[in-house]
Write an enzyme that holds these catalytic residues in place. Structure first.
Site, PDB file in Angstrom:
ATOM      1  N   ASP A  53       0.869  -1.172   0.000  1.00 45.22           N
ATOM      2  CA  ASP A  53       0.000   0.000   0.000  1.00 45.22           C
ATOM      3  C   ASP A  53       0.909   1.226   0.000  1.00 45.22           C
ATOM      4  O   ASP A  53       1.590   1.517   0.986  1.00 45.22           O
ATOM      5  CB  ASP A  53      -0.903  -0.006   1.240  1.00 45.22           C
ATOM      6  CG  ASP A  53      -1.877   1.169   1.245  1.00 45.22           C
ATOM      7  OD1 ASP A  53      -1.676   2.129   0.461  1.00 45.22           O
ATOM      8  OD2 ASP A  53      -2.833   1.128   2.040  1.00 45.22           O
ATOM      9  N   TYR A 150     -11.192  14.427  -5.999  1.00 45.44           N
ATOM     10  CA  TYR A 150     -10.285  13.745  -6.929  1.00 45.44           C
ATOM     11  C   TYR A 150      -9.479  14.765  -7.718  1.00 45.44           C
ATOM     12  O   TYR A 150      -8.254  14.649  -7.831  1.00 45.44           O
ATOM     13  CB  TYR A 150     -11.095  12.832  -7.859  1.00 45.44           C
ATOM     14  CG  TYR A 150     -10.281  12.221  -8.981  1.00 45.44           C
ATOM     15  CD1 TYR A 150      -9.311  11.265  -8.710  1.00 45.44           C
ATOM     16  CD2 TYR A 150     -10.474  12.618 -10.298  1.00 45.44           C
ATOM     17  CE1 TYR A 150      -8.546  10.705  -9.738  1.00 45.44           C
ATOM     18  CE2 TYR A 150      -9.722  12.059 -11.331  1.00 45.44           C
ATOM     19  CZ  TYR A 150      -8.756  11.109 -11.042  1.00 45.44           C
ATOM     20  OH  TYR A 150      -8.001  10.565 -12.059  1.00 45.44           O
ATOM     21  N   ALA A 152      -8.701  17.819  -7.032  1.00 42.21           N
ATOM     22  CA  ALA A 152      -7.717  18.522  -6.201  1.00 42.21           C
ATOM     23  C   ALA A 152      -6.515  17.641  -5.888  1.00 42.21           C
ATOM     24  O   ALA A 152      -5.373  18.097  -5.859  1.00 42.21           O
ATOM     25  CB  ALA A 152      -8.385  18.987  -4.913  1.00 42.21           C
ATOM     26  N   LYS A 154      -5.256  15.391  -7.739  1.00 51.91           N
ATOM     27  CA  LYS A 154      -4.402  15.325  -8.940  1.00 51.91           C
ATOM     28  C   LYS A 154      -3.716  16.666  -9.182  1.00 51.91           C
ATOM     29  O   LYS A 154      -2.524  16.713  -9.487  1.00 51.91           O
ATOM     30  CB  LYS A 154      -5.238  14.939 -10.167  1.00 51.91           C
ATOM     31  CG  LYS A 154      -5.691  13.487 -10.177  1.00 51.91           C
ATOM     32  CD  LYS A 154      -4.513  12.534 -10.184  1.00 51.91           C
ATOM     33  CE  LYS A 154      -4.925  11.103 -10.448  1.00 51.91           C
ATOM     34  NZ  LYS A 154      -3.798  10.153 -10.340  1.00 51.91           N
TER      35      LYS A 154
HETATM   36  N1  LIG Z   1      -9.159   5.877 -16.691  1.00 54.83           N
HETATM   37  C1  LIG Z   1      -9.248   7.191 -16.828  1.00 54.83           C
HETATM   38  O1  LIG Z   1     -10.160   7.684 -17.535  1.00 54.83           O
HETATM   39  C2  LIG Z   1      -8.238   8.122 -16.169  1.00 54.83           C
HETATM   40  C3  LIG Z   1      -8.274   9.471 -16.540  1.00 54.83           C
HETATM   41  C4  LIG Z   1      -7.367  10.354 -15.966  1.00 54.83           C
HETATM   42  C5  LIG Z   1      -6.444   9.897 -15.046  1.00 54.83           C
HETATM   43  N2  LIG Z   1      -6.415   8.580 -14.687  1.00 54.83           N
HETATM   44  C6  LIG Z   1      -5.405   8.175 -13.702  1.00 54.83           C
HETATM   45  O2  LIG Z   1      -4.582   7.169 -14.266  1.00 54.83           O
HETATM   46  C7  LIG Z   1      -4.068   6.321 -13.237  1.00 54.83           C
HETATM   47  C8  LIG Z   1      -4.346   4.863 -13.610  1.00 54.83           C
HETATM   48  O3  LIG Z   1      -5.754   4.678 -13.593  1.00 54.83           O
HETATM   49  P1  LIG Z   1      -6.490   3.538 -14.434  1.00 54.83           P
HETATM   50  O4  LIG Z   1      -7.528   4.197 -15.253  1.00 54.83           O
HETATM   51  O5  LIG Z   1      -5.477   2.655 -15.067  1.00 54.83           O
HETATM   52  O6  LIG Z   1      -7.289   2.797 -13.243  1.00 54.83           O
HETATM   53  P2  LIG Z   1      -7.034   1.384 -12.510  1.00 54.83           P
HETATM   54  O7  LIG Z   1      -7.072   0.288 -13.508  1.00 54.83           O
HETATM   55  O8  LIG Z   1      -8.023   1.369 -11.397  1.00 54.83           O
HETATM   56  O9  LIG Z   1      -5.552   1.506 -11.921  1.00 54.83           O
HETATM   57  C9  LIG Z   1      -5.247   2.078 -10.678  1.00 54.83           C
HETATM   58  C10 LIG Z   1      -4.197   1.221  -9.995  1.00 54.83           C
HETATM   59  O10 LIG Z   1      -3.751   1.893  -8.810  1.00 54.83           O
HETATM   60  C11 LIG Z   1      -3.497   0.901  -7.826  1.00 54.83           C
HETATM   61  N3  LIG Z   1      -3.582   1.550  -6.502  1.00 54.83           N
HETATM   62  C12 LIG Z   1      -4.626   2.288  -6.022  1.00 54.83           C
HETATM   63  N4  LIG Z   1      -4.376   2.689  -4.759  1.00 54.83           N
HETATM   64  C13 LIG Z   1      -3.139   2.197  -4.443  1.00 54.83           C
HETATM   65  C14 LIG Z   1      -2.338   2.246  -3.266  1.00 54.83           C
HETATM   66  N5  LIG Z   1      -2.755   2.867  -2.160  1.00 54.83           N
HETATM   67  N6  LIG Z   1      -1.124   1.630  -3.289  1.00 54.83           N
HETATM   68  C15 LIG Z   1      -0.703   0.972  -4.403  1.00 54.83           C
HETATM   69  N7  LIG Z   1      -1.412   0.889  -5.537  1.00 54.83           N
HETATM   70  C16 LIG Z   1      -2.627   1.492  -5.552  1.00 54.83           C
HETATM   71  C17 LIG Z   1      -4.588  -0.147  -8.053  1.00 54.83           C
HETATM   72  O11 LIG Z   1      -4.211  -1.453  -7.614  1.00 54.83           O
HETATM   73  P3  LIG Z   1      -4.589  -2.001  -6.142  1.00 54.83           P
HETATM   74  O12 LIG Z   1      -6.041  -1.677  -5.897  1.00 54.83           O
HETATM   75  O13 LIG Z   1      -4.304  -3.467  -6.226  1.00 54.83           O
HETATM   76  O14 LIG Z   1      -3.691  -1.293  -5.198  1.00 54.83           O
HETATM   77  C18 LIG Z   1      -4.700  -0.142  -9.579  1.00 54.83           C
HETATM   78  O15 LIG Z   1      -3.848  -1.128 -10.164  1.00 54.83           O
HETATM   79  C19 LIG Z   1      -4.765   6.749 -11.944  1.00 54.83           C
HETATM   80  O16 LIG Z   1      -3.880   7.570 -11.210  1.00 54.83           O
HETATM   81  C20 LIG Z   1      -5.966   7.549 -12.428  1.00 54.83           C
HETATM   82  O17 LIG Z   1      -6.374   8.509 -11.491  1.00 54.83           O
HETATM   83  C21 LIG Z   1      -7.305   7.675 -15.238  1.00 54.83           C
END
Ligand SMILES: NC(=O)c1ccc[n+]([C@@H]2O[C@H](COP(=O)([O-])OP(=O)(O)OC[C@H]3O[C@@H](n4cnc5c(N)ncnc54)[C@H](OP(=O)(O)O)[C@@H]3O)[C@@H](O)[C@H]2O)c1
Length: 246
Positions: A53, A150, A152, A154
């Site tokens: 974590d 969220y 904020a 980022k």
């Molecule tokens: N999808 C979109 O439209 C979008 C748009 C803008 C920005 N983003 C950003 O892009 C990044 C990747 O998102 P994604 O869309 O690929 O979503 P995702 O598939 O949910 O990936 C997020 C990952 O973060 C890990 N995680 C969360 N909290 C954690 C913690 N405390 N310690 C370690 N790992 C942690 C999760 O794994 P575990 O739960 O196993 O820890 C998961 O593998 C994120 O930062 C998100 O905010 C996404």
């Protein structure tokens, strides 16, 4: 030359797609995330994994020690861990103000603290010159995200990118963030995406399509390349024109 690449949130979505791109170019990848099973099942050839974590100081210390022991120098550090808080365990609260506090704290922990703590823990292990630190921001940092929490959490990464770029620049290390718009095929939205919302988000783009994890991975890979050696302290938007450059 094989590079050592550490990717938080590397078991799913954008982090996983990014890990696959680096691995396909022959780099050694270390995937970090909380769920060991998810990391172990991630389809990334030769990847090392460490479950932790990253919003917790002890978890970050363990992950950083693992990275230092297994990899030595870290060439590329990518922070993809994060989310809107929707996937985090629900806490029952009577008091609406307590709910607001929980929402802001959860977002701050998973989006801001994970990235800052891991960076600080690995800062002395970054390869120099040529090291790269890359953050995942969001279109929400420019627009808000409903409750603001969220967005904020980022946006808080942006000044950190600038301070870190100034600090690490003399060591030949660049620091940037990528801010995606709507990206499909990740766990991010959980059950929260319906067809009407999807259509509205796609309609905002000039390209007429949602983003893919591969779109973001390709931009991160480019920012980590020697070609991007003079790009630092920037927030690079990947959103099909949904938010215009500024
Ligand atoms: N999808 C979109 O439209 C979008 C748009 C803008 C920005 N983003 C950003 O892009 C990044 C990747 O998102 P994604 O869309 O690929 O979503 P995702 O598939 O949910 O990936 C997020 C990952 O973060 C890990 N995680 C969360 N909290 C954690 C913690 N405390 N310690 C370690 N790992 C942690 C999760 O794994 P575990 O739960 O196993 O820890 C998961 O593998 C994120 O930062 C998100 O905010 C996404």
């Amino acid at each position: 030359m094989t590079r050592n690449v550490v990717i938080s949130g590397g078991g799913t979505g954008i982090g996983l797609a990014t890990a696959q791109v680096f691995a396909a170019h022959g780099d050694q990848v270390l995937l970090l995330g909380r769920r060991e099973e998810v990391l172990r099942k991630a389809a990334v050839p030769g990847a090392l994994t460490c479950a932790a974590d990253l919003s917790d100081v002890g978890g970050v210390r363990r992950a950083a020690r693992f990275a230092a022991d297994e990899l030595g120098a870290v060439d590329v550090l990518i922070h993809s861990a994060g989310g809107s808080g929707r996937l985090e365990p629900r806490v029952e609260r009577e008091d609406p103000l307590e709910l607001v506090a929980d929402n802001w704290l959860v977002n701050f922990r998973i989006n801001t603290l994970t990235a800052v703590l891991l960076t600080e823990a690995l800062k002395d292990h970054l390869a120099e010159p040529g090291g790269r630190v890359l953050f995942l921001s969001s279109i929400a940092a420019y627009r808000g995200s409903g409750s603001g929490a969220y967005a904020a959490s980022k946006a808080a990464l942006h000044p950190y990118v600038h301070d870190l770029a100034r600090e690490l620049g003399p060591r030949g290390i660049t620091v940037n963030a990528v801010a995606p718009g709507y990206v499909e095929d990740t766990d991010f939205f959980g059950e929260a995406m319906d067809e009407a919302r999807r259509e509205r988000l796609v309609a905002e783009t000039s390209t007429g399509r949602p983003g893919t994890p591969g779109d973001v991975a390709a931009t991160l890979h480019w920012l980590a390349s020697p070609a991007a050696g003079h790009i630092t302290s920037q927030i690079v938007q990947v959103n099909g024109g949904a938010e215009r450059g500024h």
